[in-house]
Design an enzyme around this catalytic site. Structure first.
Site, short mmCIF file in Angstrom:
data_model
loop_
_atom_site.label_atom_id
_atom_site.label_comp_id
_atom_site.label_asym_id
_atom_site.label_seq_id
_atom_site.Cartn_x
_atom_site.Cartn_y
_atom_site.Cartn_z
N GLU A 79 0.95 -1.11 -0.03
CA GLU A 79 -0.22 -0.13 0.28
C GLU A 79 1.00 1.14 -0.02
O GLU A 79 0.47 2.10 0.04
CB GLU A 79 -0.87 -0.48 1.16
CG GLU A 79 -0.46 -0.85 2.90
CD GLU A 79 -0.92 -0.42 3.98
OE1 GLU A 79 -1.88 0.55 3.98
OE2 GLU A 79 -1.37 -1.50 4.05
N CYS A 111 -3.27 -3.54 4.56
CA CYS A 111 -2.23 -5.36 5.22
C CYS A 111 -2.52 -6.78 4.59
O CYS A 111 -1.72 -7.14 5.20
CB CYS A 111 -1.99 -5.10 6.91
SG CYS A 111 -2.15 -3.30 7.20
N THR A 152 3.50 3.03 15.98
CA THR A 152 2.95 1.88 15.79
C THR A 152 4.00 1.97 14.34
O THR A 152 2.88 1.25 12.92
CB THR A 152 1.97 2.07 15.57
OG1 THR A 152 0.99 2.94 15.04
CG2 THR A 152 1.45 1.44 16.76
N SER A 201 -10.19 0.78 15.35
CA SER A 201 -9.04 -0.43 14.10
C SER A 201 -9.07 -1.61 14.86
O SER A 201 -9.35 -2.45 14.50
CB SER A 201 -8.31 0.15 13.12
OG SER A 201 -7.42 0.84 14.28
N HIS A 233 -1.29 -10.66 11.95
CA HIS A 233 -0.69 -9.27 11.91
C HIS A 233 -0.65 -9.00 12.80
O HIS A 233 -1.21 -8.53 13.88
CB HIS A 233 -2.26 -8.81 11.18
CG HIS A 233 -1.51 -7.25 10.18
ND1 HIS A 233 -1.26 -7.17 10.19
CD2 HIS A 233 -2.49 -6.10 11.04
CE1 HIS A 233 -0.31 -5.53 9.77
NE2 HIS A 233 -1.78 -5.19 10.50
N LYS A 242 -3.69 -9.26 22.78
CA LYS A 242 -4.89 -8.72 23.15
C LYS A 242 -5.88 -9.73 21.70
O LYS A 242 -6.74 -10.64 22.89
CB LYS A 242 -5.61 -7.24 22.44
CG LYS A 242 -4.62 -6.58 23.88
CD LYS A 242 -5.16 -4.64 23.59
CE LYS A 242 -6.28 -4.50 22.96
NZ LYS A 242 -6.54 -2.50 23.16
N ASN A 275 5.33 -1.97 12.41
CA ASN A 275 4.95 -2.31 11.73
C ASN A 275 5.30 -2.22 9.24
O ASN A 275 5.56 -1.08 9.66
CB ASN A 275 3.33 -1.38 11.55
CG ASN A 275 2.06 -1.91 10.90
OD1 ASN A 275 2.40 -2.92 9.99
ND2 ASN A 275 1.08 -1.04 10.72
N SER A 308 -6.86 -3.12 6.89
CA SER A 308 -7.85 -2.31 7.09
C SER A 308 -8.81 -2.09 5.76
O SER A 308 -8.44 -2.36 4.67
CB SER A 308 -7.57 -0.89 7.81
OG SER A 308 -7.04 -1.25 8.68
P1 HMG Z 1 -3.92 5.58 22.31
O1 HMG Z 1 -4.40 6.34 22.08
O2 HMG Z 1 -2.31 6.65 22.45
O3 HMG Z 1 -3.08 4.45 23.18
O4 HMG Z 1 -3.11 4.92 21.36
P2 HMG Z 1 -3.79 3.91 24.43
O5 HMG Z 1 -3.96 4.78 25.72
O6 HMG Z 1 -4.69 3.71 23.91
O7 HMG Z 1 -3.02 3.15 25.04
C1 HMG Z 1 -2.19 2.12 24.57
C2 HMG Z 1 -1.88 0.73 25.24
O8 HMG Z 1 -1.12 0.90 26.97
C3 HMG Z 1 -3.55 0.75 26.32
O9 HMG Z 1 -3.63 -1.03 26.89
C4 HMG Z 1 -3.38 1.38 27.47
O10 HMG Z 1 -3.31 0.72 28.89
C5 HMG Z 1 -1.26 1.19 28.56
P3 HMG Z 1 -4.94 -1.80 26.04
O11 HMG Z 1 -5.98 -1.09 26.98
O12 HMG Z 1 -4.49 -1.68 24.72
O13 HMG Z 1 -4.59 -2.73 25.95
N1 HMG Z 1 -0.64 2.15 29.16
C6 HMG Z 1 0.25 1.70 29.60
N2 HMG Z 1 0.47 0.32 29.43
C7 HMG Z 1 2.23 0.13 30.43
N3 HMG Z 1 2.44 1.52 31.50
C8 HMG Z 1 1.66 2.39 31.00
C9 HMG Z 1 0.91 2.27 30.13
N4 HMG Z 1 -0.19 3.87 29.58
C10 HMG Z 1 -0.88 3.05 28.91
N5 HMG Z 1 2.74 3.30 31.95
C11 HMG Z 1 -3.28 3.39 19.13
C12 HMG Z 1 -2.91 3.23 20.73
C13 HMG Z 1 -3.50 2.05 18.96
C14 HMG Z 1 -5.02 3.23 18.89
C15 HMG Z 1 -2.74 4.10 18.41
O14 HMG Z 1 -0.96 4.22 18.63
C16 HMG Z 1 -3.07 3.87 16.83
O15 HMG Z 1 -4.09 4.85 16.11
N6 HMG Z 1 -2.28 3.16 15.65
C17 HMG Z 1 -2.70 3.09 14.78
C18 HMG Z 1 -2.81 2.08 13.81
C19 HMG Z 1 -3.18 0.92 14.25
O16 HMG Z 1 -2.20 0.56 14.41
N7 HMG Z 1 -4.35 -0.24 14.62
C20 HMG Z 1 -4.59 -1.96 14.77
C21 HMG Z 1 -4.92 -2.27 13.99
S1 HMG Z 1 -5.89 -1.37 12.24
C22 HMG Z 1 -4.93 -2.16 11.29
O17 HMG Z 1 -4.09 -3.73 12.16
C23 HMG Z 1 -4.27 -2.63 10.27
C24 HMG Z 1 -3.25 -1.54 9.74
O18 HMG Z 1 -1.71 -2.43 9.56
C25 HMG Z 1 -2.97 -0.66 8.45
C26 HMG Z 1 -3.80 -1.42 7.23
O19 HMG Z 1 -4.17 -2.64 7.20
O20 HMG Z 1 -2.89 -1.11 6.24
C27 HMG Z 1 -3.04 -0.53 11.26
#
Ligand code: HMG
Length: 388
Positions: A79, A111, A152, A201, A233, A242, A275, A308
């Site tokens: 992509e 992906c 990420t 996502s 993935h 998770k 990633n 996605s």
């Molecule tokens: P965020 O809002 O900054 O993070 O975004 P958060 O507040 O949700 O925290 C993440 C985790 O860290 C949580 O754990 C917190 O509790 C923990 P969870 O509830 O998830 O188990 N945390 C801590 N742990 C230990 N010590 C601490 C601490 N503080 C917090 N001190 C998000 C996170 C992944 C949403 C963001 O980075 C993002 O938008 N990433 C990009 C999207 C993505 O990767 N999505 C994945 C699914 S989609 C997919 O796989 C397709 C893709 O590869 C693309 C394609 O297909 O081409 C993305």
């Protein structure tokens, strides 16, 4: 006759960002990135690496004098394509000197592209067992400086040869698929970074996993305990964990422990690279093969692919006699160990200097980059690549 992955090659550029440094710069607790996200380092591409060069640097590891003449299908999953028209597969064919009597094209569904390629290649080889296919997944994951998705990011390429009687992993003839129109992550044509509804996502990913793994077990009359390990993935490694945790209650404690142990094996490389989009599932597979604790040939593993937008697929693989390869592991360890650590200022400079898609003429100095295949610039809107 078994058909599946014969050899796997992996390439990632020679620069990385330590996520502890990023956490300090973004005023976050480092443990959010290291534990909460499950990532430690992030690969950073120099201007001399793009999807084509990374694919070539991975593919050169699996194209040998023995299989070269048999490769008659070249599928490039990405992509992060470098042209709206011409496919990366044609550039790759040229760079590797592959034979012209081949079908070569690019494929896109976020992906999921490499999985679409793998499945198509498997069916092609089943129909033409004397031939082989080369399937690559190569991408640069970009969300933008200071965005929630920044932690990420990553980049790299996986290349796989698909053959009859494969040495690494036989792929199940059937799989279960699920697709739906979902706006969880996308990149409009004029954007160089992804747009994403991050938490949504994550939810969709887990829903698709649940749907496809259970549909697979039902359709194939198989039990979850028939899988000695599950691979995912991994856009960031915590997400696979998770998803895995959602089905742990469905198996006994011993099996839970086995899956959790092998999951750790399956994220060793991904934690260091980030990633790769299309290549991420296959980097995780490679990590499992190279670090497996208790797997032997004949064991069955489950693979969950997600792209996605959204497409999910669950399928199975059976480990073959040469699934472990100490040379391959040594080379990957060396490649990861010799990468240069960028500080946050350097990383931001690399980020803003890449990509160079909107220039008709530009010269890129590939000198600092030690890769075999490099991008050297654009002349009259034509991208220039070189093998050293
Ligand atoms: P965020 O809002 O900054 O993070 O975004 P958060 O507040 O949700 O925290 C993440 C985790 O860290 C949580 O754990 C917190 O509790 C923990 P969870 O509830 O998830 O188990 N945390 C801590 N742990 C230990 N010590 C601490 C601490 N503080 C917090 N001190 C998000 C996170 C992944 C949403 C963001 O980075 C993002 O938008 N990433 C990009 C999207 C993505 O990767 N999505 C994945 C699914 S989609 C997919 O796989 C397709 C893709 O590869 C693309 C394609 O297909 O081409 C993305």
């Amino acid at each position: 006759m078994n058909v599946g992955i014969d050899q796997i090659g992996f390439y990632t550029p020679s620069y990385y960002l330590d996520l502890r440094d990023l956490a300090h710069a973004r005023n976050e607790d480092p443990n959010k990135y290291l534990i909460g996200i499950g990532q430690e380092r992030q690969a950073v591409p120099p201007a001399s690496q793009d999807a084509v060069t990374m694919a070539a640097n991975a593919a050169v590891q699996v194209v040998t004098p023995e299989n070269r003449e048999r490769i008659s299908l070249i599928i490039f999953g990405t992509e992060s394509g470098v042209d709206n028209s011409k496919s990366g597969a044609i550039y790759l064919q040229q760079l590797l000197g592959l034979k012209r009597e081949a079908r070569a094209f690019e494929i896109k569904q976020a992906c999921y592209g490499a999985t679409a390629g793998l499945q198509m290649a498997k069916d092609f080889v089943a129909a033409h067992p004397e031939q082989e296919a080369l399937v690559v997944g190569a991408d640069v994951a970009r969300y933008g400086l200071g965005t929630p998705g920044e932690v990420t990011q990553g980049c790299g390429a996986i290349a796989m040869t698909i053959s009859a009687n494969p040495r690494t992993l036989a792929i199940s003839p059937n799989s279960s698929v699920y697709s739906d129109d979902i706006m969880d992550f996308w990149r409009p044509l004029d954007h160089t970074v992804a747009l994403v509804d991050g938490h949504y996502s994550n939810d969709i990913y887990q829903q698709f996993f649940q749907k496809t793994i259970h549909a697979y077990c039902e359709q194939q009359q198989t039990n979850l305990t028939d899988f000695q390990a599950l691979t995912f993935h991994l856009p960031y490694s915590k997400l696979g964990l998770k998803a895995l945790r959602t089905i742990l209650p469905e198996v006994n404690e011993a099996h839970q422990q086995q899956w959790l142990t092998e999951f750790e094996s399956s994220r060793v490389y991904n934690r260091q690279v980030g990633n790769l989009y299309t290549g991420s599932l296959y980097l995780s597979l490679l990590s499992l093969l190279d670090h497996a604790q208790g797997l032997t040939s004949g064991n069955q593993i489950g693979l969950f692919s997600y792209g996605s937008g959204a497409q999910g697929e669950f399928f199975a693989g059976t480990l073959q006699s040469e699934f472990q390869n100490s040379n391959r592991r040594k080379q990957i360890d060396e490649m990861l160990a010799r990468r240069q650590r960028l500080d946050v200022n350097q990383y931001e400079e690399f980020f803003t200097q890449w990509p160079t898609f909107n220039t008709a003429n530009v010269t890129i100095d590939p000198e600092p980059d030690d890769a075999e295949f490099v991008f050297t610039g654009v002349v009259d809107n034509k991208r220039q690549y070189r093998q050293r």
